[in-house]
Design a protein around this motif. Structure first.
Motif, mmCIF file in Angstrom:
data_model
loop_
_atom_site.group_PDB
_atom_site.id
_atom_site.type_symbol
_atom_site.label_atom_id
_atom_site.label_comp_id
_atom_site.label_asym_id
_atom_site.label_seq_id
_atom_site.Cartn_x
_atom_site.Cartn_y
_atom_site.Cartn_z
ATOM 1 N N PHE A 1 0.818 -1.211 0.000
ATOM 2 C CA PHE A 1 0.000 0.000 0.000
ATOM 3 C C PHE A 1 0.854 1.265 0.000
ATOM 4 O O PHE A 1 0.603 2.201 -0.760
ATOM 5 N N ALA A 2 1.877 1.316 0.878
ATOM 6 C CA ALA A 2 2.600 2.563 1.124
ATOM 7 C C ALA A 2 3.421 3.018 -0.087
ATOM 8 O O ALA A 2 3.457 4.207 -0.401
ATOM 9 N N LEU A 3 4.101 2.082 -0.760
ATOM 10 C CA LEU A 3 4.936 2.474 -1.888
ATOM 11 C C LEU A 3 4.121 3.042 -3.044
ATOM 12 O O LEU A 3 4.456 4.115 -3.577
ATOM 13 N N TRP B 1 4.263 6.985 -4.337
ATOM 14 C CA TRP B 1 4.528 7.281 -5.755
ATOM 15 C C TRP B 1 3.405 8.132 -6.357
ATOM 16 O O TRP B 1 3.668 9.091 -7.098
ATOM 17 N N ILE B 2 2.166 7.810 -6.026
ATOM 18 C CA ILE B 2 1.033 8.588 -6.542
ATOM 19 C C ILE B 2 1.105 10.028 -6.075
ATOM 20 O O ILE B 2 0.884 10.970 -6.848
ATOM 21 N N THR C 1 3.169 11.517 -9.747
ATOM 22 C CA THR C 1 2.135 11.372 -10.767
ATOM 23 C C THR C 1 1.265 12.628 -10.816
ATOM 24 O O THR C 1 1.343 13.504 -9.955
ATOM 25 N N ASP C 2 0.393 12.653 -11.850
ATOM 26 C CA ASP C 2 -0.531 13.780 -12.012
ATOM 27 C C ASP C 2 -1.886 13.502 -11.389
ATOM 28 O O ASP C 2 -2.895 14.082 -11.793
ATOM 29 N N PHE C 3 -1.915 12.609 -10.418
ATOM 30 C CA PHE C 3 -3.172 12.271 -9.738
ATOM 31 C C PHE C 3 -3.833 13.543 -9.227
ATOM 32 O O PHE C 3 -3.203 14.369 -8.558
ATOM 33 N N GLY C 4 -5.130 13.719 -9.534
ATOM 34 C CA GLY C 4 -5.794 14.991 -9.269
ATOM 35 C C GLY C 4 -6.370 15.157 -7.881
ATOM 36 O O GLY C 4 -6.870 16.235 -7.564
ATOM 37 N N ARG C 5 -6.329 14.136 -7.050
ATOM 38 C CA ARG C 5 -6.933 14.224 -5.718
ATOM 39 C C ARG C 5 -5.902 13.915 -4.637
ATOM 40 O O ARG C 5 -6.167 13.160 -3.696
#
Length: 559
Positions: A79-81, A85-86, A90-94
């Motif tokens: 879960f943690a890694l 990374w997100i 990354t371009d994760f929006g939330r």
């Protein structure tokens, strides 16, 4: 009369010396207790180790303890890694929502989560098992009393701390290395495994070692799941040695049982320090660092959301709903039309007479732990980073040794010491013994937090004050403390969060006068009073949620 420069340093050294005395006394007492007969200080004997070697379940317990640490760490990084990374690459929006969810999960203590899963999936009367049986006709599909469930639940609850520990290293990664790999024709996946991950290996490895140590020493989950399920690990054996059915507690045998755990944690701490020292080989020039390259998640966006929603459901939603449902029902039962007609607030009314003493003791525990740990840590940090004499650096190093002593063994040592000096220092059976033990255990974290902030302050700032005629005491109060104030506030918030939800040390040092909210929940759960245990759990979650959101607000303000 205001202390002069020499007098001021002497006062801080005396304060720091009390912290050192507590750490060394804890370590020495633990060793002495292991060679003592029950609670007889200095009655030297090897019987404890002989009896331990003769136990049929000691080696399986040691091996099981190691495996719990290993597989908890494996599940944890599942879960943690990805979450780290997100958030960082990354371009994760939330991202803000994910950080908030991670923070909110800190409000649910791990032993409360373990209780919720026991209520759901114990093979006899579990709510979830009975619901599955009613719908699918499969009886006792899940059995929570297993090593796998212990590892999984511990991993769920340690995920936020692991993410927050690794996040700065991932965010500070120099993007020019990735750009160089791209120019050389290396794809993003190969770049991750051949460039990014090896560069971040010290941070990831140190985090893994740190949480392996936590996984083998914490009692919360194995106490709730392991003892009813007859799953022996070192911490449960130590607990059972101090809470015997017949006869007085055998602290000597408990200390001897704890020696393998102490050795395991000490080895982990040494490896942790070695990894941190090797981190210099992977350091980067910070002045010209490029901002991290944010990767487009693309088709992996759905997988990212699935992982996040799955973790939130398992770590937050399911335990919280289970606790709320249990607090409203007269006994464990799955949701149904009949169960809805039986919902009532009797458990809430029943805790009124039990609430006052645990709540006041918890408040005293939190405030006392903060006071001792902050005063000790500020003194040690200022001496180690400002005076920096060899003796002051030695004090800082000795204080860090508290990290190697598991909380359960720290409690055994302090209880044995309190018994020994009871006629001179009557701390036995008081909340202050718990406070001092908690403060000593938190020293490694608080001093490292303040040290990291203090070393960033150049001495010229204080030298300018001295040149202007400002005394050392006033400079300490008006310059040094305000500059490291954010680190102090962060240490206070985290210490508050940890001490308010701590179970192991208050449980080991428990007396009728020192019950806190966590020990009350554990006692109610152990005696089958699930509704009242659920109500106390909701109270603790509400308190911890406020503290967790304060820490989130503080972190956002620092950003």
């Amino acid at each position: 009369m205001t202390p002069g420069p020499a007098g001021f340093v002497t006062i801080l050294r005396i304060i720091a010396a009390t912290a050192v005395i507590c750490v060394l006394a804890m370590l020495a007492t633990l060793v002495i207790a292991s060679f003592s007969d029950r609670s007889d200080f200095g009655a030297w004997t090897l019987a404890n180790f002989t009896d331990m070697a003769a136990m049929a379940n000691i080696w399986p317990a040691i091996w099981r303890t190691f495996m719990i640490g290993l597989f908890t760490t494996v599940f944890l990084f599942g879960f943690a890694l990805p979450f780290t990374w997100i958030l960082s690459r990354t371009d994760f929006g939330r991202k803000g929502l994910l950080v908030t969810l991670l923070t909110v999960s800190l409000a649910i203590p791990s032993f409360v989560t373990a209780m919720a899963y026991v209520w759901l999936f114990n093979p006899n009367s579990g709510i979830g098992n009975r619901l599955i049986e009613a719908v699918l006709g499969i009886s006792s599909l899940f059995n929570v009393y297993s090593v796998g469930w212990i590892c999984f639940i511990q991993a769920l609850m340690l995920t936020p701390a692991a993410v927050f520990m690794m996040l700065p290293a991932f965010r500070n990664f120099d993007a020019t290395l990735e750009e160089a790999a791209a120019v050389s024709g290396i794809g993003p996946y190969r770049t991750f495994f051949r460039v990014v991950l090896p560069t971040l290996a010290p941070a990831v490895g140190a985090t893994a070692i740190f949480f392996f140590i936590l996984a083998v020493e914490i009692f919360d989950v194995v106490g709730v799941i392991g003892m009813p399920g007859n799953i022996d690990v070192i911490t449960t054996l130590v607990y059972q040695s101090t809470y015997t059915v017949f006869g007085p507690p055998d602290y000597g045998f408990a200390a001897a049982l704890g020696m393998p755990l102490l050795g395991l944690c000490a080895a982990g701490v040494m490896l942790y320090i070695w990894l941190l020292r090797r981190a210099d080989r992977f350091s980067m020039l910070t002045g010209k660092n490029r901002a991290p390259i944010l990767r487009d998640l693309g088709r992996w966006r759905v997988a990212a959301w699935a992982l996040i929603c799955g973790w939130v459901a398992l770590a937050v939603v399911i335990p919280l709903l289970t606790v709320i449902w249990t607090s409203l029902t007269p006994y464990l039962q799955p949701p149904s039309v009949q169960a809805l007609t039986q919902l009532n607030l009797s458990s809430y009314r029943g805790v009124g007479t039990l609430l006052t003493a645990p709540l006041l003791n918890t408040l005293l525990l939190v405030l006392g732990t903060i006071a001792f740990s902050v005063v000790w840590s500020v003194s040690v940090t200022w001496l180690a980073t400002r005076v920096a004499a060899p003796s002051d650096r030695a004090v800082d190093a000795i204080v860090f040794l508290s990290l190697a002593v598991p909380g359960m063994l720290a409690a055994v040592a302090m209880q044995f010491l309190a018994l020994t000096v009871y006629h001179w220092v009557p701390l036995l059976g008081t909340i202050w013994l718990i406070v001092i033990t908690m403060a000593v255990r938190s020293l490694a974290f608080t001093t490292r937090t303040l040290n990291a902030s203090s070393v960033q302050i150049h001495r010229s700032l204080e030298e300018a004050a001295y040149v202007s005629g400002v005394g050392r005491v006033r400079t300490f109060v008006r310059v040094f403390l305000p500059v490291i104030r954010p680190a102090i506030l962060f240490a206070v918030l985290v210490t508050t969060l940890i001490s308010a939800r701590e179970l192991t040390i208050p449980l080991m040092l428990y007396s009728p006068r020192t019950s806190v909210i966590s020990t009350t929940i554990f006692d109610l759960q152990s005696t089958g009073r699930y509704g009242e245990a659920a109500v106390f759990s909701l109270l603790m979650i509400a308190i911890l949620l406020v503290l967790a959101m304060l820490s989130r607000w503080r972190a956002r303000g620092d950003d």
